[in-house]
Scaffold this motif. Structure first.
Motif, PDB file in Angstrom:
ATOM      1  N   PRO A  52       0.832  -1.209   0.000  1.00  0.00           N
ATOM      2  CA  PRO A  52       0.000   0.000   0.000  1.00  0.00           C
ATOM      3  C   PRO A  52       0.869   1.263   0.000  1.00  0.00           C
ATOM      4  CG  PRO A  52      -0.767  -1.578   1.643  1.00  0.00           C
ATOM      5  CD  PRO A  52       0.557  -2.077   1.152  1.00  0.00           C
ATOM      6  N   PRO A  53       0.324   2.396  -0.443  1.00  0.00           N
ATOM      7  CA  PRO A  53       1.098   3.647  -0.465  1.00  0.00           C
ATOM      8  C   PRO A  53       1.697   3.974   0.895  1.00  0.00           C
ATOM      9  CG  PRO A  53      -0.980   3.921  -1.631  1.00  0.00           C
ATOM     10  CD  PRO A  53      -1.038   2.577  -0.976  1.00  0.00           C
ATOM     11  N   GLY A  54       2.967   4.368   0.880  1.00  0.00           N
ATOM     12  CA  GLY A  54       3.643   4.763   2.109  1.00  0.00           C
ATOM     13  C   GLY A  54       4.287   3.636   2.876  1.00  0.00           C
ATOM     14  N   VAL A  55       4.079   2.389   2.430  1.00  0.00           N
ATOM     15  CA  VAL A  55       4.651   1.228   3.113  1.00  0.00           C
ATOM     16  C   VAL A  55       5.965   0.842   2.434  1.00  0.00           C
ATOM     17  CG1 VAL A  55       4.311  -1.223   3.653  1.00  0.00           C
ATOM     18  CG2 VAL A  55       2.410   0.393   3.892  1.00  0.00           C
ATOM     19  N   THR A  56       6.957   0.444   3.224  1.00  0.00           N
ATOM     20  CA  THR A  56       8.246   0.013   2.691  1.00  0.00           C
ATOM     21  C   THR A  56       8.074  -1.061   1.626  1.00  0.00           C
ATOM     22  OG1 THR A  56      10.366  -1.033   3.248  1.00  0.00           O
ATOM     23  CG2 THR A  56       8.474  -1.656   4.570  1.00  0.00           C
ATOM     24  N   ASP A  57       8.996  -1.080   0.656  1.00  0.00           N
ATOM     25  CA  ASP A  57       8.940  -2.137  -0.356  1.00  0.00           C
ATOM     26  C   ASP A  57       9.695  -3.387   0.062  1.00  0.00           C
ATOM     27  OD1 ASP A  57      11.519  -1.218  -0.586  1.00  0.00           O
ATOM     28  OD2 ASP A  57      11.362  -0.599  -2.681  1.00  0.00           O
ATOM     29  N   ILE A  58      10.238  -3.430   1.280  1.00  0.00           N
ATOM     30  CA  ILE A  58      10.813  -4.663   1.813  1.00  0.00           C
ATOM     31  C   ILE A  58       9.675  -5.673   2.002  1.00  0.00           C
ATOM     32  CG2 ILE A  58      11.973  -5.749   3.789  1.00  0.00           C
ATOM     33  CD1 ILE A  58      13.421  -3.078   4.207  1.00  0.00           C
ATOM     34  N   ILE A  59       9.884  -6.892   1.518  1.00  0.00           N
ATOM     35  CA  ILE A  59       8.846  -7.927   1.564  1.00  0.00           C
ATOM     36  C   ILE A  59       8.653  -8.410   3.004  1.00  0.00           C
ATOM     37  CG2 ILE A  59       8.304 -10.289   0.802  1.00  0.00           C
ATOM     38  CD1 ILE A  59       9.836  -9.679  -1.772  1.00  0.00           C
ATOM     39  N   GLY A  60       7.469  -8.917   3.288  1.00  0.00           N
ATOM     40  CA  GLY A  60       7.221  -9.562   4.577  1.00  0.00           C
ATOM     41  C   GLY A  60       6.035  -8.971   5.302  1.00  0.00           C
ATOM     42  N   MET A  61       5.012  -9.799   5.588  1.00  0.00           N
ATOM     43  CA  MET A  61       3.758  -9.302   6.144  1.00  0.00           C
ATOM     44  C   MET A  61       3.439  -9.824   7.548  1.00  0.00           C
ATOM     45  SD  MET A  61       1.284  -9.056   2.827  1.00  0.00           S
ATOM     46  CE  MET A  61       1.010 -10.825   2.708  1.00  0.00           C
ATOM     47  N   GLU A  62       4.408 -10.477   8.192  1.00  0.00           N
ATOM     48  CA  GLU A  62       4.207 -10.892   9.584  1.00  0.00           C
ATOM     49  C   GLU A  62       5.558 -11.160  10.217  1.00  0.00           C
ATOM     50  OE1 GLU A  62       1.981 -14.561   9.771  1.00  0.00           O
ATOM     51  OE2 GLU A  62       3.113 -15.415   8.106  1.00  0.00           O
ATOM     52  N   VAL A  63       5.664 -10.800  11.489  1.00  0.00           N
ATOM     53  CA  VAL A  63       6.913 -10.989  12.225  1.00  0.00           C
ATOM     54  C   VAL A  63       6.610 -11.352  13.668  1.00  0.00           C
ATOM     55  CG1 VAL A  63       8.239  -9.351  10.809  1.00  0.00           C
ATOM     56  CG2 VAL A  63       7.074  -8.537  12.877  1.00  0.00           C
ATOM     57  N   SER A  64       7.641 -11.854  14.324  1.00  0.00           N
ATOM     58  CA  SER A  64       7.628 -11.964  15.782  1.00  0.00           C
ATOM     59  C   SER A  64       8.946 -11.422  16.290  1.00  0.00           C
ATOM     60  CB  SER A  64       7.456 -13.420  16.226  1.00  0.00           C
ATOM     61  OG  SER A  64       8.565 -14.209  15.797  1.00  0.00           O
ATOM     62  N   GLY A  65       8.988 -11.074  17.568  1.00  0.00           N
ATOM     63  CA  GLY A  65      10.235 -10.551  18.115  1.00  0.00           C
ATOM     64  C   GLY A  65      10.021  -9.788  19.406  1.00  0.00           C
ATOM     65  N   THR A  66      10.867  -8.785  19.621  1.00  0.00           N
ATOM     66  CA  THR A  66      10.882  -8.014  20.865  1.00  0.00           C
ATOM     67  C   THR A  66      10.727  -6.534  20.557  1.00  0.00           C
ATOM     68  OG1 THR A  66      12.405  -9.636  21.799  1.00  0.00           O
ATOM     69  CG2 THR A  66      12.184  -7.545  22.962  1.00  0.00           C
ATOM     70  N   VAL A  67       9.886  -5.863  21.316  1.00  0.00           N
ATOM     71  CA  VAL A  67       9.723  -4.420  21.135  1.00  0.00           C
ATOM     72  C   VAL A  67      11.049  -3.723  21.463  1.00  0.00           C
ATOM     73  CG1 VAL A  67       8.564  -2.336  21.959  1.00  0.00           C
ATOM     74  CG2 VAL A  67       7.256  -4.453  21.600  1.00  0.00           C
ATOM     75  N   GLU A  68      11.555  -2.949  20.512  1.00  0.00           N
ATOM     76  CA  GLU A  68      12.807  -2.213  20.671  1.00  0.00           C
ATOM     77  C   GLU A  68      12.563  -0.777  21.103  1.00  0.00           C
ATOM     78  OE1 GLU A  68      17.144  -2.026  20.145  1.00  0.00           O
ATOM     79  OE2 GLU A  68      15.695  -3.663  20.285  1.00  0.00           O
ATOM     80  N   ALA A  69      11.533  -0.156  20.531  1.00  0.00           N
ATOM     81  CA  ALA A  69      11.216   1.241  20.856  1.00  0.00           C
ATOM     82  C   ALA A  69       9.763   1.502  20.490  1.00  0.00           C
ATOM     83  CB  ALA A  69      12.133   2.185  20.081  1.00  0.00           C
ATOM     84  N   VAL A  70       9.177   2.521  21.120  1.00  0.00           N
ATOM     85  CA  VAL A  70       7.790   2.895  20.827  1.00  0.00           C
ATOM     86  C   VAL A  70       7.739   4.358  20.425  1.00  0.00           C
ATOM     87  CG1 VAL A  70       6.844   1.157  22.381  1.00  0.00           C
ATOM     88  CG2 VAL A  70       7.267   3.466  23.232  1.00  0.00           C
ATOM     89  N   GLY A  71       6.828   4.674  19.510  1.00  0.00           N
ATOM     90  CA  GLY A  71       6.644   6.044  19.085  1.00  0.00           C
ATOM     91  C   GLY A  71       5.679   6.781  19.986  1.00  0.00           C
ATOM     92  N   GLU A  72       5.475   8.053  19.689  1.00  0.00           N
ATOM     93  CA  GLU A  72       4.553   8.858  20.475  1.00  0.00           C
ATOM     94  C   GLU A  72       3.132   8.318  20.361  1.00  0.00           C
ATOM     95  OE1 GLU A  72       4.724  12.944  19.500  1.00  0.00           O
ATOM     96  OE2 GLU A  72       6.886  13.138  19.797  1.00  0.00           O
ATOM     97  N   GLY A  73       2.405   8.439  21.466  1.00  0.00           N
ATOM     98  CA  GLY A  73       1.008   8.044  21.463  1.00  0.00           C
ATOM     99  C   GLY A  73       0.759   6.561  21.606  1.00  0.00           C
TER     100      GLY A  73
END
Length: 322
Positions: A52-73
C-alpha cells in the motif's frame, strides 16, 4: 540493518544493508526474531502485488520478536515485550515498524520464533471464515489448499468452532497431515473433482484459487452458502452460472487483509483485536497450533520462497535474521 532486497532486473533476493526504520506516532519498532513467508510475498517479488502507499517495499507481512522502541502516542507496549505482528511490509529484515493496533502478545506456551507463523494466517482465517462468512458449529466448510499455512490453520480453527471440514490437497503427504489436524473429508484434486464429491453440501468455502474454481465452487455450495475468495492462483476472470447462484441464494465475497484501513470498522486493528480475543485462547489451550514446514536463516529467503511454492511444504516457512 540487514534486510532482503529484490534485484529489479533479475527479481532475485539478496541480503543488503538498508537504514533501520524508526517508529512514528502510533507505531512500534520490533527487533525481528522471525518473519513468516507468504504466497503474497512471491507475487510482490514479481511486481504483481505492490505494498500500500507509504509502506516500505521490503517484503514480509508478519513478524515476531521483541519491542525495541515505541513512538509517540503508544500505550500498553514497552521495550522488551515479546510480540508478533501483522504488517503490510518490512518483515524480511532485522527490524520492522508496526502500527500499535496490529501487535499481538506471543500466545502463552509458544516460542517467540514460532509465533511468526500466526499473525497473517490467523487474521486471514478469522476475518474470512467468521467475520465475513459467519461460519458456525454444525456447518460444513471447504478449505482449498489444505496443506498451506492458511489451510493448516483454518482446519484447526474450523474444528474448534464445531464445523465439518473438507479440504483439497495435491499430495498424499499433505492429505495425511490434514487428517492429523482434524480434516473430515480430504480430496486429492489430482484424483477427484471436489465439486462432484461435495455437490450442494458446503456452507462456506475458503478459496485461494479464484477463476479456475469459480463455477465448481458454486456447484459445491449448499443453499445459503458463502464463497470467500482470498487468492487468484487460478486466474482473475472466470464464468459463473448466475442462475445457480440466485437459485441457491449464495453469496460470493472477495476480501484481503493487507489493504484494509489501519483503524475503524473492518480495519486491521479490528481484525487483530478479534484474533486476540477468540483465537489466542485456542492457541493457549493447545486446540490450535502453528504448523511449520521450515525455519531458515534470513539470507536463505530465496530458498524459503521456493520451498513455500513447492509440493513439499506443509504449513509455514519462517526466516530468522539472527
Amino acid at each position: 540493518m540487514r534486510a532482503i532486497v529484490v534485484n529489479e532486473t533479475t527479481r532475485e533476493l539478496r541480503i543488503g544493508e538498508v537504514p533501520t526504520p524508526q517508529p512514528g506516532t502510533g507505531e512500534v519498532l520490533v527487533k525481528v526474531a522471525a518473519a513468516g513467508v507468504n504466497r503474497a510475498d512471491l507475487l510482490q517479488r514479481r511486481g504483481l502485488y505492490p505494498p500500500p502507499p507509504g509502506v516500505t517495499d521490503i517484503i514480509g507481512m508478519e513478524v515476531s520478536g521483541t519491542v525495541e522502541a515505541v513512538g509517540e502516542g503508544v500505550d500498553g507496549h514497552a521495550p522488551g515485550d515479546t510480540v508478533c505482528a501483522l504488517i503490510a511490509g518490512g518483515g524480511y529484515a532485522e527490524y520492522a515498524v508496526v502500527p500499535a493496533g496490529q501487535l499481538l502478545p506471543v500466545p502463552d506456551g509458544l516460542d517467540t520464533v514460532d509465533a511468526a507463523a500466526l499473525p497473517e494466517v490467523a487474521c486471514m482465517v478469522w476475518s474470512n471464515l467468521v467475520m465475513e462468512a459467519g461460519l458456525g458449529g454444525g456447518e460444513t466448510v471447504l478449505i482449498h489448499g489444505g496443506g498451506s499455512g492458511i489451510g493448516t490453520h483454518a482446519i484447526q480453527v474450523a474444528k474448534a468452532l464445531g464445523a465439518t471440514v473438507a479440504v483439497t490437497v495435491g499430495s498424499e503427504a499433505k492429505a495425511q497431515r490434514c487428517r492429523e489436524l482434524g480434516a473430515d473429508i480430504v480430496i486429492n484434486y489430482h484424483e477427484q473433482d471436489f465439486a462432484e464429491v461435495l455437490a450442494g453440501r458446503v456452507d462456506v468455502i475458503l478459496d485461494i484459487i479464484g477463476a479456475k474454481y469459480l463455477q465448481r465452487n458454486v456447484s459445491a455450495l449448499a443453499v445459503g452458502g458463502r464463497l470467500v475468495i482470498i487468492g487468484m492462483q487460478g486466474g482473475v476472470a472466470g464464468e459463473l452460472n448466475i442462475g445457480m447462484l440466485i437459485g441457491k441464494r449464495c453469496r460470493v465475497i472477495g476480501t484481503n487483509v493487507r489493504n484494509r484501513p489501519l483503524t475503524g470498522p473492518g480495519s486491521k486493528a479490528a481484525v487483530v483485536a478479534q484474533v486476540q480475543e477468540h483465537v489466542w485462547p485456542m492457541i493457549a489451550e493447545g486446540t490450535v497450533r502453528p504448523v511449520i514446514s521450515a525455519r531458515l536463516p534470513l539470507a536463505d529467503a530465496e530458498e524459503g520462497q521456493a520451498l513455500l511454492d513447492s509440493a513439499d511444504s506443509v504449513g509455514k516457512v519462517l526466516l530468522l535474521p539472527a
